[in-house]
Structures are given as structure tokens and as C-alpha cells.
Motif scaffolding. Structure first.
Motif, PDB file in Angstrom:
ATOM      1  N   LYS A  64      64.822 -19.399  52.224  1.00 14.82           N
ATOM      2  CA  LYS A  64      64.920 -17.955  53.308  1.00 14.82           C
ATOM      3  C   LYS A  64      63.410 -18.605  53.169  1.00 14.82           C
ATOM      4  CE  LYS A  64      68.203 -14.795  51.205  1.00 14.82           C
ATOM      5  NZ  LYS A  64      69.433 -15.958  50.462  1.00 14.82           N
ATOM      6  N   VAL A  65      63.056 -17.804  54.897  1.00 17.20           N
ATOM      7  CA  VAL A  65      61.591 -17.867  55.531  1.00 17.20           C
ATOM      8  C   VAL A  65      60.231 -17.436  54.248  1.00 17.20           C
ATOM      9  CG1 VAL A  65      59.756 -17.388  57.087  1.00 17.20           C
ATOM     10  CG2 VAL A  65      62.402 -17.414  58.054  1.00 17.20           C
ATOM     11  N   GLY A  66      59.366 -17.526  54.077  1.00 17.06           N
ATOM     12  CA  GLY A  66      58.619 -17.588  52.373  1.00 17.06           C
ATOM     13  C   GLY A  66      58.927 -18.116  51.610  1.00 17.06           C
ATOM     14  N   ASP A  67      59.960 -19.166  51.223  1.00 17.20           N
ATOM     15  CA  ASP A  67      60.365 -19.399  49.958  1.00 17.20           C
ATOM     16  C   ASP A  67      59.686 -20.584  49.626  1.00 17.20           C
ATOM     17  OD1 ASP A  67      61.907 -17.495  49.246  1.00 17.20           O
ATOM     18  OD2 ASP A  67      64.185 -18.850  49.374  1.00 17.20           O
ATOM     19  N   ARG A  68      58.378 -21.081  48.177  1.00 16.72           N
ATOM     20  CA  ARG A  68      58.392 -21.924  48.101  1.00 16.72           C
ATOM     21  C   ARG A  68      59.698 -22.850  47.870  1.00 16.72           C
ATOM     22  NH1 ARG A  68      53.430 -22.947  48.250  1.00 16.72           N
ATOM     23  NH2 ARG A  68      53.534 -24.797  46.599  1.00 16.72           N
ATOM     24  N   VAL A  69      59.774 -24.591  48.328  1.00 18.10           N
ATOM     25  CA  VAL A  69      60.507 -25.390  47.973  1.00 18.10           C
ATOM     26  C   VAL A  69      60.724 -26.779  47.635  1.00 18.10           C
ATOM     27  CG1 VAL A  69      62.833 -23.982  49.736  1.00 18.10           C
ATOM     28  CG2 VAL A  69      61.164 -25.584  50.218  1.00 18.10           C
ATOM     29  N   VAL A  70      60.461 -27.461  47.008  1.00 16.64           N
ATOM     30  CA  VAL A  70      61.209 -29.039  47.527  1.00 16.64           C
ATOM     31  C   VAL A  70      61.701 -29.175  47.836  1.00 16.64           C
ATOM     32  CG1 VAL A  70      60.856 -30.937  44.598  1.00 16.64           C
ATOM     33  CG2 VAL A  70      60.825 -28.430  44.488  1.00 16.64           C
ATOM     34  N   VAL A  71      60.875 -30.564  48.470  1.00 14.47           N
ATOM     35  CA  VAL A  71      61.451 -30.739  49.297  1.00 14.47           C
ATOM     36  C   VAL A  71      61.500 -32.765  49.249  1.00 14.47           C
ATOM     37  CG1 VAL A  71      61.853 -32.213  51.602  1.00 14.47           C
ATOM     38  CG2 VAL A  71      60.546 -29.548  51.359  1.00 14.47           C
ATOM     39  N   GLY A  72      62.898 -33.236  49.177  1.00 17.58           N
ATOM     40  CA  GLY A  72      63.126 -34.318  48.705  1.00 17.58           C
ATOM     41  C   GLY A  72      63.392 -35.831  49.977  1.00 17.58           C
ATOM     42  N   MET A  73      62.813 -36.620  49.904  1.00 21.37           N
ATOM     43  CA  MET A  73      63.599 -37.959  50.589  1.00 21.37           C
ATOM     44  C   MET A  73      63.866 -39.723  50.271  1.00 21.37           C
ATOM     45  SD  MET A  73      61.805 -39.130  54.755  1.00 21.37           S
ATOM     46  CE  MET A  73      63.165 -39.155  55.736  1.00 21.37           C
TER      47      MET A  73
END
Length: 161
Positions: A59-68
Motif C-alpha cells: 500500500k502507499v507508504g509501505d517500505r518494500v524490497v524491489v527486485g529485478m
């Protein structure tokens, strides 16, 4: 898989727009004589938004781990640098071959190189818009930071949860 931390800024259906903190190669020294810091100041401190597939329901405001995927990043980088350069050389050779006399050969070669470079950038824009739609080249949100266990190191003796 290449991973980084980011913050979700906007959600549209199954796509999240995330903002990742820019990191310089030298970890952001504060010396004004450093070439990296001069370039960073020249281009500004604005952090761009990236599209990422939101399969974890962030959701908006969440800290996330993004991968590629590393191979997608490698292919994209290779295409970004080599495609315009290849067309530049092809244009230069074609311009040189089309020259009607030896006196204008250099001019034709330069004009052909310029036309090839422009065609390379336009072709790259077309290819990159198609690559964005491909699932392989799109970053993915791997997890939310709240779901990850937080570990704190205690200096008195060991690891606490």
C-alpha cells in the motif's frame, strides 16, 4: 536478483510506483572536489519513480524490497549502449560508401554517422517502450519491510529478536 529498498508512492491496479533512494558508487561523500558529487549536484537530487509489479499487495507508504533479474538488467544495458553505437558505425560506413567523390567522403561519413545515431536513439525509444510491457524487464516488489523479521545486535551478548 538485484534488490533495493524503496517506498510505495502510488498504486494503480496491480502496479505500484516506488521511489528508491539514489546511491552513488562511493556512498555519497561530502567532498566538493569529488567528481561523483559534482555530477550528482549537477543533475539534482530528485529521486525518480519506478513502475513495479505489486504482487504482495503493498500500500502507499509501505517500505518494500524491489527486485529485478540480473539478466534483464544486463540485456537492457547492453541494448542501451550498443544499439545506438552500432547504428552510428553503420551510418558512417554507409555514408562513406555513398560518397560520390573522395573530397566529400568525410562529410558523407559524418552525416551518415549522425543519421545512424539519431536512428539508433529513435529505435531504442521504440524498443524500450515494447520492453516495458514485457514481464521480464519489469521490477517486482518482492516483500514489504514489515513482513521481514527485525534483528537487533546487543553488545552484552548475542542476537535478539
Amino acid at each position: 536478483m538485484i534488490e533495493t529498498e524503496a517506498v510505495v508512492v502510488k498504486i494503480e491496479h496491480a502496479v505500484a510506483y516506488v521511489q528508491a533512494e539514489r546511491k552513488s558508487s562511493c556512498s555519497g561523500c561530502s567532498e566538493s572536489s569529488c567528481g561523483t558529487s559534482v555530477l550528482a549536484n549537477f543533475f539534482g537530487q530528485r529521486t525518480p519513480l519506478y513502475r513495479a509489479s505489486n504482487e504482495v499487495g503493498a500500500k502507499v507508504g509501505d517500505r518494500v524490497v524491489v527486485g529485478m533479474d540480473e539478466s534483464a538488467l544486463f540485456k537492457g544495458t547492453l541494448l542501451l549502449y550498443l544499439f545506438p553505437l552500432l547504428l552510428l558505425f553503420v551510418g558512417a560506413v554507409a555514408g562513406s560508401a555513398l560518397a560520390v567523390s573522395a573530397e566529400v567522403k568525410d562529410g558523407y561519413s559524418v552525416a551518415g554517422a549522425f543519421i545512424g545515431l539519431v536512428a539508433g536513439f529513435l529505435g531504442l525509444k521504440l524498443l524500450s517502450s515494447k520492453m516495458v510491457m514485457g514481464r521480464q524487464f519489469q521490477p517486482v516488489i518482492l516483500s514489504r519491510m514489515v513482513d521481514m523479521p527485525v534483528r537487533v545486535v546487543s553488545f552484552e551478548g548475542g542476537l535478539k529478536k
